[in-house]
Design an enzyme around this catalytic site. Sequence first.
Site, PDB file in Angstrom:
ATOM      1  N   GLU A  88       0.828  -1.212   0.000  1.00  0.00           N
ATOM      2  CA  GLU A  88       0.000   0.000   0.000  1.00  0.00           C
ATOM      3  C   GLU A  88       0.859   1.258   0.000  1.00  0.00           C
ATOM      4  O   GLU A  88       1.703   1.430   0.897  1.00  0.00           O
ATOM      5  CB  GLU A  88      -0.923  -0.014   1.240  1.00  0.00           C
ATOM      6  CG  GLU A  88      -1.914   1.124   1.232  1.00  0.00           C
ATOM      7  CD  GLU A  88      -2.934   1.050   2.381  1.00  0.00           C
ATOM      8  OE1 GLU A  88      -3.168  -0.045   2.928  1.00  0.00           O
ATOM      9  OE2 GLU A  88      -3.472   2.116   2.706  1.00  0.00           O
ATOM     10  N   LYS A 280      -7.134  -1.291  11.432  1.00  0.00           N
ATOM     11  CA  LYS A 280      -6.487  -1.651  10.159  1.00  0.00           C
ATOM     12  C   LYS A 280      -5.296  -0.724   9.917  1.00  0.00           C
ATOM     13  O   LYS A 280      -4.235  -1.151   9.453  1.00  0.00           O
ATOM     14  CB  LYS A 280      -7.508  -1.558   9.021  1.00  0.00           C
ATOM     15  CG  LYS A 280      -7.022  -2.079   7.686  1.00  0.00           C
ATOM     16  CD  LYS A 280      -6.365  -1.019   6.829  1.00  0.00           C
ATOM     17  CE  LYS A 280      -5.994  -1.549   5.456  1.00  0.00           C
ATOM     18  NZ  LYS A 280      -5.241  -0.596   4.657  1.00  0.00           N
ATOM     19  N   ASP A 296       4.804 -14.268  11.199  1.00  0.00           N
ATOM     20  CA  ASP A 296       3.506 -14.725  10.699  1.00  0.00           C
ATOM     21  C   ASP A 296       2.449 -13.632  10.917  1.00  0.00           C
ATOM     22  O   ASP A 296       1.939 -13.459  12.020  1.00  0.00           O
ATOM     23  CB  ASP A 296       3.151 -16.014  11.470  1.00  0.00           C
ATOM     24  CG  ASP A 296       1.815 -16.616  11.059  1.00  0.00           C
ATOM     25  OD1 ASP A 296       1.002 -15.922  10.423  1.00  0.00           O
ATOM     26  OD2 ASP A 296       1.591 -17.796  11.401  1.00  0.00           O
ATOM     27  N   HIS A 393      -2.250  10.639   0.216  1.00  0.00           N
ATOM     28  CA  HIS A 393      -2.297   9.288  -0.344  1.00  0.00           C
ATOM     29  C   HIS A 393      -2.179   9.337  -1.871  1.00  0.00           C
ATOM     30  O   HIS A 393      -1.409   8.595  -2.463  1.00  0.00           O
ATOM     31  CB  HIS A 393      -3.602   8.616   0.077  1.00  0.00           C
ATOM     32  CG  HIS A 393      -3.710   7.215  -0.407  1.00  0.00           C
ATOM     33  ND1 HIS A 393      -2.970   6.188   0.136  1.00  0.00           N
ATOM     34  CD2 HIS A 393      -4.433   6.666  -1.414  1.00  0.00           C
ATOM     35  CE1 HIS A 393      -3.247   5.075  -0.504  1.00  0.00           C
ATOM     36  NE2 HIS A 393      -4.135   5.347  -1.457  1.00  0.00           N
TER      37      HIS A 393
HETATM   38  C1  MEV Z   1      -5.739   3.199   5.279  1.00  0.00           C
HETATM   39  O1  MEV Z   1      -5.004   2.087   4.865  1.00  0.00           O
HETATM   40  C2  MEV Z   1      -5.761   3.298   6.793  1.00  0.00           C
HETATM   41  C3  MEV Z   1      -6.687   4.373   7.372  1.00  0.00           C
HETATM   42  O2  MEV Z   1      -8.006   4.184   6.859  1.00  0.00           O
HETATM   43  C4  MEV Z   1      -6.663   4.210   8.872  1.00  0.00           C
HETATM   44  C5  MEV Z   1      -7.670   5.060   9.596  1.00  0.00           C
HETATM   45  O3  MEV Z   1      -8.731   5.392   9.015  1.00  0.00           O
HETATM   46  O4  MEV Z   1      -7.413   5.361  10.782  1.00  0.00           O
HETATM   47  C6  MEV Z   1      -6.243   5.750   6.947  1.00  0.00           C
END
Ligand code: MEV
Length: 443
Positions: A88, A280, A296, A393
């Site tokens: 990513e 995430k 892992d 991003h």
């Molecule tokens: C993107 O990979 C991760 C985010 O969505 C985490 C978040 O929203 O805190 C930017």
Amino acid sequence: MTQENKTISGFSKLSKLGKIKWLVENFFTDPENVMRELKSYWLDDEDHQKILDEISENTISNYHLPYGVAPNFVINQKTYCVPMVTEESSVVAAASSGAKYWMARGGFHAEVMSTVKLGHVHFFFRGKREVLYDELDSLITFLREGTQEISQSMEDRGGGIRDIELKDFTHEMEDYYQLFVSFETCESMGANFINSILERFAALMTTYFSASAKNQPIEILMSILSNYTPESIVRVWVECPIDDLGPFKGDLDSQQFAKRFCQAVRTAEIDPYRAATHNKGIFNGVDAVVVATGNDFRAIEASGHAYACRNGTYSSLSECLIEDGRFKFRMELPLAVGTVGGLTSLHPIAKRSFELLDNPTASELMMIIAATGLAQNFSAIRSLITTGIQEGHMRMHLGNILTGLEASEEEIASARAHFESQPVSFSAVRDYLYHRREKIDAQ
Ligand code: MEV
């Protein structure tokens, strides 16, 4: 192409080239090109290629992912340049930016609370419950003695079997019990050690209860470690006076930032939908280091998400506090990682990762991984509550868009200069290239 051609028996016995040949002939319309492409990703160094081929099964090529580094991670006053493998864009940039931000504010603080790993023998005991409990002490001695040979070398390193408990689940399923075993596995993640001990335990339990003097009805269901490791915990935090938080883009001051930041974390404590995205973001950082060090990542994710549910609802793994004029951002994370065994010492680049990290112990690695997760989480929330994430991003993603549009070196350089001051989107980049090409053709 018939459906029959898509099935095969004895595939694993074919040579690597034989496998590719069968594959390209039966699944692709341009077999020669695909064959060439798959082979083009083989390593020139045959010894290294052999190592990769043997890591898993039916290997036909290598699947590359970028190996990046995030410098300036100060953790307990020691500086690290952290290796990260991720597909990513923005993840390494976000970790680096979070690391640099906190480097100027005292760095990351971390401590390992415990490193105990767990596993179970799941079994049915159809005799009287009291008999099972009466036999427990003698059974445990029998199990410890019967596994001495396989636990000796771990014990020599300071690890081995810690506790053995019996858990009664007969209220959930008829006759169902667990032998609940805890382990210390030192520098290794310990999966092989734990599973070997548990499987030996299972065989010994059958022997123990089948002996004519006892003759108790026992049926082993399965023996396996638990990937939930709430007793292998690292704690990581950053903190500074609120006034030291800024400056920020726009007109946000440090007090407002701290308040909005805590509110953003709070949303993830309240709402599982937000918590999943928030966590995430943490695993964006965590997994990248876990993969770069040959550990892992599925085990780490499974444990982390289970831990995020420990209070009964899925919630944020990190928390934010404002106390006595100080901003505090922290997290507790279960991590079962190793610095020896498995891929850690097989994968040539994983080995380099350890060298880059100054050959950390498993506990140090836990702290490095957790700090990277927290840095990632900090940077994501900082963007979300200020500029939004898309600006940064898409800027990071520009290279991918240009590659996808088959831009030349010259076009890439000119697009990068142009989009310094323009919002990036797929259509904006496509249009930019289109107009530039039109202009050049017209000259
Ligand atoms: C993107 O990979 C991760 C985010 O969505 C985490 C978040 O929203 O805190 C930017």
